[in-house]
Design a protein around this motif. Structure first.
Motif, PDB file in Angstrom:
ATOM      1  N   SER A 132      23.947 -76.087  -0.267  1.00  0.00           N
ATOM      2  CA  SER A 132      23.734 -76.934  -1.442  1.00  0.00           C
ATOM      3  C   SER A 132      23.390 -76.086  -2.665  1.00  0.00           C
ATOM      4  O   SER A 132      23.912 -76.308  -3.761  1.00  0.00           O
ATOM      5  N   GLU A 133      22.528 -75.095  -2.477  1.00  0.00           N
ATOM      6  CA  GLU A 133      22.153 -74.220  -3.587  1.00  0.00           C
ATOM      7  C   GLU A 133      23.346 -73.395  -4.064  1.00  0.00           C
ATOM      8  O   GLU A 133      23.536 -73.208  -5.268  1.00  0.00           O
ATOM      9  N   GLU A 134      24.163 -72.913  -3.143  1.00  0.00           N
ATOM     10  CA  GLU A 134      25.353 -72.149  -3.518  1.00  0.00           C
ATOM     11  C   GLU A 134      26.335 -73.021  -4.301  1.00  0.00           C
ATOM     12  O   GLU A 134      26.945 -72.569  -5.267  1.00  0.00           O
ATOM     13  N   THR A 135      26.470 -74.272  -3.902  1.00  0.00           N
ATOM     14  CA  THR A 135      27.346 -75.202  -4.620  1.00  0.00           C
ATOM     15  C   THR A 135      26.821 -75.426  -6.036  1.00  0.00           C
ATOM     16  O   THR A 135      27.591 -75.419  -6.996  1.00  0.00           O
ATOM     17  N   ASP A 136      25.512 -75.599  -6.158  1.00  0.00           N
ATOM     18  CA  ASP A 136      24.901 -75.777  -7.481  1.00  0.00           C
ATOM     19  C   ASP A 136      25.132 -74.556  -8.364  1.00  0.00           C
ATOM     20  O   ASP A 136      25.445 -74.677  -9.545  1.00  0.00           O
ATOM     21  N   ARG A 137      24.977 -73.375  -7.774  1.00  0.00           N
ATOM     22  CA  ARG A 137      25.195 -72.139  -8.542  1.00  0.00           C
ATOM     23  C   ARG A 137      26.647 -72.020  -8.986  1.00  0.00           C
ATOM     24  O   ARG A 137      26.921 -71.610 -10.111  1.00  0.00           O
ATOM     25  N   ALA A 138      27.564 -72.331  -8.083  1.00  0.00           N
ATOM     26  CA  ALA A 138      28.993 -72.243  -8.425  1.00  0.00           C
ATOM     27  C   ALA A 138      29.324 -73.199  -9.568  1.00  0.00           C
ATOM     28  O   ALA A 138      30.061 -72.839 -10.491  1.00  0.00           O
ATOM     29  N   LEU A 139      28.782 -74.397  -9.509  1.00  0.00           N
ATOM     30  CA  LEU A 139      29.003 -75.374 -10.580  1.00  0.00           C
ATOM     31  C   LEU A 139      28.433 -74.873 -11.902  1.00  0.00           C
ATOM     32  O   LEU A 139      29.078 -74.963 -12.950  1.00  0.00           O
ATOM     33  N   GLU A 140      27.237 -74.319 -11.853  1.00  0.00           N
ATOM     34  CA  GLU A 140      26.605 -73.788 -13.057  1.00  0.00           C
ATOM     35  C   GLU A 140      27.416 -72.628 -13.636  1.00  0.00           C
ATOM     36  O   GLU A 140      27.600 -72.528 -14.855  1.00  0.00           O
ATOM     37  N   LEU A 141      27.926 -71.772 -12.777  1.00  0.00           N
ATOM     38  CA  LEU A 141      28.735 -70.651 -13.262  1.00  0.00           C
ATOM     39  C   LEU A 141      30.049 -71.129 -13.868  1.00  0.00           C
ATOM     40  O   LEU A 141      30.500 -70.573 -14.878  1.00  0.00           O
ATOM     41  N   ARG A 142      30.660 -72.154 -13.293  1.00  0.00           N
ATOM     42  CA  ARG A 142      31.884 -72.720 -13.885  1.00  0.00           C
ATOM     43  C   ARG A 142      31.582 -73.322 -15.256  1.00  0.00           C
ATOM     44  O   ARG A 142      32.356 -73.159 -16.201  1.00  0.00           O
ATOM     45  N   THR A 143      30.450 -74.008 -15.345  1.00  0.00           N
ATOM     46  CA  THR A 143      30.048 -74.594 -16.625  1.00  0.00           C
ATOM     47  C   THR A 143      29.832 -73.500 -17.665  1.00  0.00           C
ATOM     48  O   THR A 143      30.269 -73.628 -18.812  1.00  0.00           O
ATOM     49  N   ARG A 144      29.189 -72.415 -17.272  1.00  0.00           N
ATOM     50  CA  ARG A 144      28.941 -71.309 -18.197  1.00  0.00           C
ATOM     51  C   ARG A 144      30.242 -70.615 -18.583  1.00  0.00           C
ATOM     52  O   ARG A 144      30.380 -70.127 -19.701  1.00  0.00           O
ATOM     53  N   ASP A 145      31.208 -70.561 -17.671  1.00  0.00           N
ATOM     54  CA  ASP A 145      32.501 -69.955 -18.002  1.00  0.00           C
ATOM     55  C   ASP A 145      33.212 -70.799 -19.057  1.00  0.00           C
ATOM     56  O   ASP A 145      33.809 -70.261 -19.989  1.00  0.00           O
ATOM     57  N   ARG A 146      33.126 -72.122 -18.906  1.00  0.00           N
ATOM     58  CA  ARG A 146      33.707 -73.004 -19.918  1.00  0.00           C
ATOM     59  C   ARG A 146      33.004 -72.804 -21.259  1.00  0.00           C
ATOM     60  O   ARG A 146      33.638 -72.799 -22.309  1.00  0.00           O
ATOM     61  N   ALA A 147      31.679 -72.630 -21.227  1.00  0.00           N
ATOM     62  CA  ALA A 147      30.924 -72.396 -22.458  1.00  0.00           C
ATOM     63  C   ALA A 147      31.355 -71.080 -23.105  1.00  0.00           C
ATOM     64  O   ALA A 147      31.485 -70.990 -24.328  1.00  0.00           O
ATOM     65  N   ARG A 148      31.606 -70.062 -22.283  1.00  0.00           N
ATOM     66  CA  ARG A 148      32.051 -68.765 -22.808  1.00  0.00           C
ATOM     67  C   ARG A 148      33.374 -68.909 -23.537  1.00  0.00           C
ATOM     68  O   ARG A 148      33.570 -68.373 -24.639  1.00  0.00           O
ATOM     69  N   LYS A 149      34.296 -69.669 -22.945  1.00  0.00           N
ATOM     70  CA  LYS A 149      35.587 -69.902 -23.590  1.00  0.00           C
ATOM     71  C   LYS A 149      35.410 -70.694 -24.884  1.00  0.00           C
ATOM     72  O   LYS A 149      36.100 -70.447 -25.873  1.00  0.00           O
ATOM     73  N   LEU A 150      34.482 -71.637 -24.863  1.00  0.00           N
ATOM     74  CA  LEU A 150      34.204 -72.444 -26.045  1.00  0.00           C
ATOM     75  C   LEU A 150      33.640 -71.589 -27.181  1.00  0.00           C
ATOM     76  O   LEU A 150      33.997 -71.778 -28.346  1.00  0.00           O
ATOM     77  N   VAL A 151      32.804 -70.626 -26.844  1.00  0.00           N
ATOM     78  CA  VAL A 151      32.258 -69.718 -27.863  1.00  0.00           C
ATOM     79  C   VAL A 151      33.400 -68.961 -28.542  1.00  0.00           C
ATOM     80  O   VAL A 151      33.395 -68.769 -29.767  1.00  0.00           O
ATOM     81  N   PRO A 185      16.324 -70.406   4.658  1.00  0.00           N
ATOM     82  CA  PRO A 185      16.721 -70.363   6.058  1.00  0.00           C
ATOM     83  C   PRO A 185      17.637 -71.519   6.491  1.00  0.00           C
ATOM     84  O   PRO A 185      18.517 -71.329   7.323  1.00  0.00           O
ATOM     85  N   ASP A 186      17.450 -72.691   5.928  1.00  0.00           N
ATOM     86  CA  ASP A 186      18.253 -73.843   6.336  1.00  0.00           C
ATOM     87  C   ASP A 186      19.672 -73.715   5.770  1.00  0.00           C
ATOM     88  O   ASP A 186      19.867 -73.576   4.563  1.00  0.00           O
ATOM     89  N   VAL A 187      20.673 -73.768   6.648  1.00  0.00           N
ATOM     90  CA  VAL A 187      22.069 -73.579   6.261  1.00  0.00           C
ATOM     91  C   VAL A 187      22.515 -74.646   5.264  1.00  0.00           C
ATOM     92  O   VAL A 187      23.203 -74.349   4.282  1.00  0.00           O
ATOM     93  N   THR A 188      22.114 -75.886   5.488  1.00  0.00           N
ATOM     94  CA  THR A 188      22.513 -76.979   4.596  1.00  0.00           C
ATOM     95  C   THR A 188      21.907 -76.802   3.206  1.00  0.00           C
ATOM     96  O   THR A 188      22.596 -76.968   2.198  1.00  0.00           O
ATOM     97  N   ASP A 189      20.645 -76.429   3.155  1.00  0.00           N
ATOM     98  CA  ASP A 189      19.991 -76.197   1.863  1.00  0.00           C
ATOM     99  C   ASP A 189      20.624 -75.018   1.137  1.00  0.00           C
ATOM    100  O   ASP A 189      20.815 -75.047  -0.082  1.00  0.00           O
ATOM    101  N   ARG A 190      20.950 -73.973   1.888  1.00  0.00           N
ATOM    102  CA  ARG A 190      21.579 -72.796   1.291  1.00  0.00           C
ATOM    103  C   ARG A 190      22.956 -73.160   0.723  1.00  0.00           C
ATOM    104  O   ARG A 190      23.316 -72.754  -0.382  1.00  0.00           O
TER     105      ARG A 190
END
Length: 140
Positions: free
Chosen positions: A65-84, A58-63
């Motif tokens: 923050s979580e979306e930013t964390d997810r976006a970072l994780e997805l970018r990291t995984r995309d780099r890992a995919r390219k590395l594979v 419910p908290d906009v700031t927490d949401r």
């Protein structure tokens, strides 16, 4: 069919042995396969975490923050995919007998460089020239 190469656990490629002999190739093959399996395991963990982590915050700031964390994780995984993909290409070069040689000059890539970056396709000098040229063209 190639016979299996015995490789002691403490084996490290050395400059005083023939370049890209069977033991060196097997060392790098195992290193690449291990690296790939670690990346794929990390990707599976990320997918599970993203599937389990869907929740209503419910908290906009927490949401945000979580979306930013997810976006970072997805970018990291995309780099890992390219590395594979690069790891798979290096494994193909091992099978084709081209691993360890610069794709630009044909010279051997140093064992230290390959040990640090087994997906390297160029000698350090060729890589530096390539990056300088890339920087010059990017500045245009």
């Amino acid at each position: 069919m190639k016979q299996e190469v015995f490789l002691p656990d403490d084996y490290r490629p050395a400059e005083d042995e023939p370049f890209m002999n069977d033991r060196q190739l097997e060392y790098f093959r195992r290193k690449l396969i291990h690296w790939k399996s670690e990346l794929l395991a990390g990707s599976r963990d990320t997918i599970e975490a993203l599937q389990d982590g869907t929740r209503n915050i419910p908290d906009v700031t927490d949401r945000a923050s979580e979306e930013t964390d997810r976006a970072l994780e997805l970018r990291t995984r995309d780099r890992a995919r390219k590395l594979v993909g690069k790891i798979d290409a290096a494994l193909r070069r091992i099978d084709e007998g081209e691993f360890g040689y610069c794709m630009v000059t044909g010279d051997p890539i140093s064992l230290k460089r390959l040990d640090a970056r087994p997906i390297a396709t160029m000698t350090l000098e060729a890589q530096e020239r390539h990056e300088r040229r890339e920087k010059v063209h990017r500045d245009d």
